[in-house]
Design a protein around this motif. Structure first.
Motif, PDB file in Angstrom:
ATOM      1  N   PRO A  73      40.582  30.209  25.923  1.00 36.64           N
ATOM      2  CA  PRO A  73      39.493  31.149  26.225  1.00 36.64           C
ATOM      3  C   PRO A  73      38.503  30.596  27.258  1.00 36.64           C
ATOM      4  N   TRP A  74      38.278  29.276  27.222  1.00 37.32           N
ATOM      5  CA  TRP A  74      37.358  28.648  28.182  1.00 37.32           C
ATOM      6  C   TRP A  74      37.887  28.818  29.612  1.00 37.32           C
TER       7      TRP A  74
ATOM      8  N   VAL B 135      26.464  19.522  25.636  1.00 39.75           N
ATOM      9  CA  VAL B 135      26.217  18.153  25.187  1.00 39.75           C
ATOM     10  C   VAL B 135      27.352  17.665  24.295  1.00 39.75           C
ATOM     11  N   VAL B 136      27.598  18.373  23.196  1.00 39.75           N
ATOM     12  CA  VAL B 136      28.622  17.947  22.246  1.00 39.75           C
ATOM     13  C   VAL B 136      30.026  18.056  22.847  1.00 39.75           C
ATOM     14  N   ARG B 137      30.307  19.143  23.553  1.00 40.80           N
ATOM     15  CA  ARG B 137      31.662  19.391  24.045  1.00 40.80           C
ATOM     16  C   ARG B 137      32.142  18.331  25.026  1.00 40.80           C
TER      17      ARG B 137
ATOM     18  N   GLN C  64      24.463  31.843  31.588  1.00 42.96           N
ATOM     19  CA  GLN C  64      24.268  33.136  30.936  1.00 42.96           C
ATOM     20  C   GLN C  64      25.392  33.437  29.954  1.00 42.96           C
ATOM     21  N   TYR C  65      26.570  32.848  30.212  1.00 43.02           N
ATOM     22  CA  TYR C  65      27.725  33.053  29.337  1.00 43.02           C
ATOM     23  C   TYR C  65      27.824  31.944  28.291  1.00 43.02           C
ATOM     24  N   ILE C  66      27.505  30.710  28.695  1.00 42.12           N
ATOM     25  CA  ILE C  66      27.657  29.568  27.803  1.00 42.12           C
ATOM     26  C   ILE C  66      26.700  29.650  26.616  1.00 42.12           C
ATOM     27  N   LYS C  67      25.470  30.082  26.856  1.00 41.41           N
ATOM     28  CA  LYS C  67      24.480  30.130  25.778  1.00 41.41           C
ATOM     29  C   LYS C  67      24.902  31.043  24.626  1.00 41.41           C
ATOM     30  N   PRO C  68      25.293  32.287  24.897  1.00 42.06           N
ATOM     31  CA  PRO C  68      25.727  33.127  23.768  1.00 42.06           C
ATOM     32  C   PRO C  68      27.010  32.633  23.121  1.00 42.06           C
ATOM     33  N   ILE C  69      27.905  32.061  23.925  1.00 37.78           N
ATOM     34  CA  ILE C  69      29.144  31.512  23.362  1.00 37.78           C
ATOM     35  C   ILE C  69      28.819  30.354  22.435  1.00 37.78           C
ATOM     36  N   ALA C  70      27.898  29.487  22.880  1.00 34.23           N
ATOM     37  CA  ALA C  70      27.485  28.348  22.056  1.00 34.23           C
ATOM     38  C   ALA C  70      26.841  28.826  20.759  1.00 34.23           C
TER      39      ALA C  70
ATOM     40  N   PHE D 166      37.547  20.436  12.175  1.00 38.20           N
ATOM     41  CA  PHE D 166      37.405  21.807  12.648  1.00 38.20           C
ATOM     42  C   PHE D 166      36.519  21.892  13.883  1.00 38.20           C
ATOM     43  N   VAL D 167      35.584  20.965  14.012  1.00 41.95           N
ATOM     44  CA  VAL D 167      34.623  21.003  15.106  1.00 41.95           C
ATOM     45  C   VAL D 167      35.278  20.735  16.457  1.00 41.95           C
ATOM     46  N   ILE D 168      36.477  20.169  16.462  1.00 37.78           N
ATOM     47  CA  ILE D 168      37.173  19.888  17.719  1.00 37.78           C
ATOM     48  C   ILE D 168      37.416  21.172  18.508  1.00 37.78           C
ATOM     49  N   PHE D 169      37.648  22.271  17.823  1.00 35.99           N
ATOM     50  CA  PHE D 169      37.816  23.552  18.507  1.00 35.99           C
ATOM     51  C   PHE D 169      36.470  24.151  18.901  1.00 35.99           C
ATOM     52  N   SER D 170      35.606  24.337  17.944  1.00 31.28           N
ATOM     53  CA  SER D 170      34.356  25.065  18.181  1.00 31.28           C
ATOM     54  C   SER D 170      33.386  24.332  19.088  1.00 31.28           C
ATOM     55  N   ALA D 171      33.377  23.003  19.027  1.00 33.38           N
ATOM     56  CA  ALA D 171      32.421  22.230  19.832  1.00 33.38           C
ATOM     57  C   ALA D 171      32.728  22.289  21.320  1.00 33.38           C
ATOM     58  N   ARG D 172      33.910  22.745  21.701  1.00 35.59           N
ATOM     59  CA  ARG D 172      34.262  22.862  23.125  1.00 35.59           C
ATOM     60  C   ARG D 172      33.342  23.836  23.841  1.00 35.59           C
ATOM     61  N   PHE D 173      32.643  24.689  23.085  1.00 35.82           N
ATOM     62  CA  PHE D 173      31.814  25.720  23.691  1.00 35.82           C
ATOM     63  C   PHE D 173      30.320  25.412  23.577  1.00 35.82           C
TER      64      PHE D 173
END
Length: 200
Positions: A146-147, A117-119, A171-177, A107-114
């Protein structure tokens, strides 16, 4: 800040239109945010159509991750320990990605894209673990949509100031993460609750 040669490379790739965007995303040394924001700028200049840029971005970003998946599948961790630095993938990236993949599974393959470091390297442990290719492709493709939309829109808004994406993008990446990480936690909390309920 990105080096001037990266900007020059992007401007050269832009001469190839949609193919240039796809290729730019496949060059790991160029941050995807920069490629897509530049694509958004080209859309704002009416040099590209939004949906064409979106398609090029999703395909290019997906292919870049497939490349890492296959290297993980056939080369293993040993390959990246030796050659990862040439792909700008450090041991820190690998360790964090492997930890996330081991802890959260496919499942992390989707969510980690955002998640920073991990993505950057999450596709590698997926390949090493021989994750089912069709599932990997689905999650990766879905995450790229979405990215790509986000940074194309930001690039369109910034216009000539698209190079500032490195500053503004955070400013966008932090809340998305944050929401991605929260989503992962909630997902597995629900799964754990369901598992306990079945036992009872």
């Amino acid at each position: 800040m990105a080096h001037e040669w990266i900007f020059q490379l992007l401007q050269t790739l832009s001469e190839w239109g949609y193919l240039g965007i796809a290729l730019g995303l496949m060059v790991e040394v160029i941050p995807s945010e920069l490629v897509l924001s530049y694509g958004g700028f080209l859309v704002s200049e009416n040099k590209l159509h939004f949906f064409g840029a979106l398609l090029a971005g999703v395909i290019g970003g997906t292919l870049a991750q497939l490349f890492l998946y296959w290297l993980g599948l056939y080369g293993g961790r040993a390959f990246f320990n030796k050659w990862g630095k040439f792909l700008l993938i450090s041991e820190k990236h690998l360790d964090a990605s492997e930890e996330w993949f081991t802890k959260y599974g496919t499942f992390v393959i989707f969510s980690a894209r955002f998640i920073p470091v991990v993505r950057h390297a999450i596709s590698i442990p997926a390949g090493i673990a021989k994750m089912k290719f069709s599932l990997f492709l689905l999650y990766t493709f879905a995450a790229m949509i979405p990215w790509t939309v986000l940074f194309l829109l930001i690039g369109m808004e910034l216009g000539d100031h698209w190079k500032q994406i490195e500053i503004i993008g955070s400013q966008y990446i932090k809340p998305i993460a944050f929401f991605a990480g929260t989503g992962i936690a909630l997902y597995f909390a629900v799964q754990a609750w369901k598992a306990r309920k079945k036992k009872n």
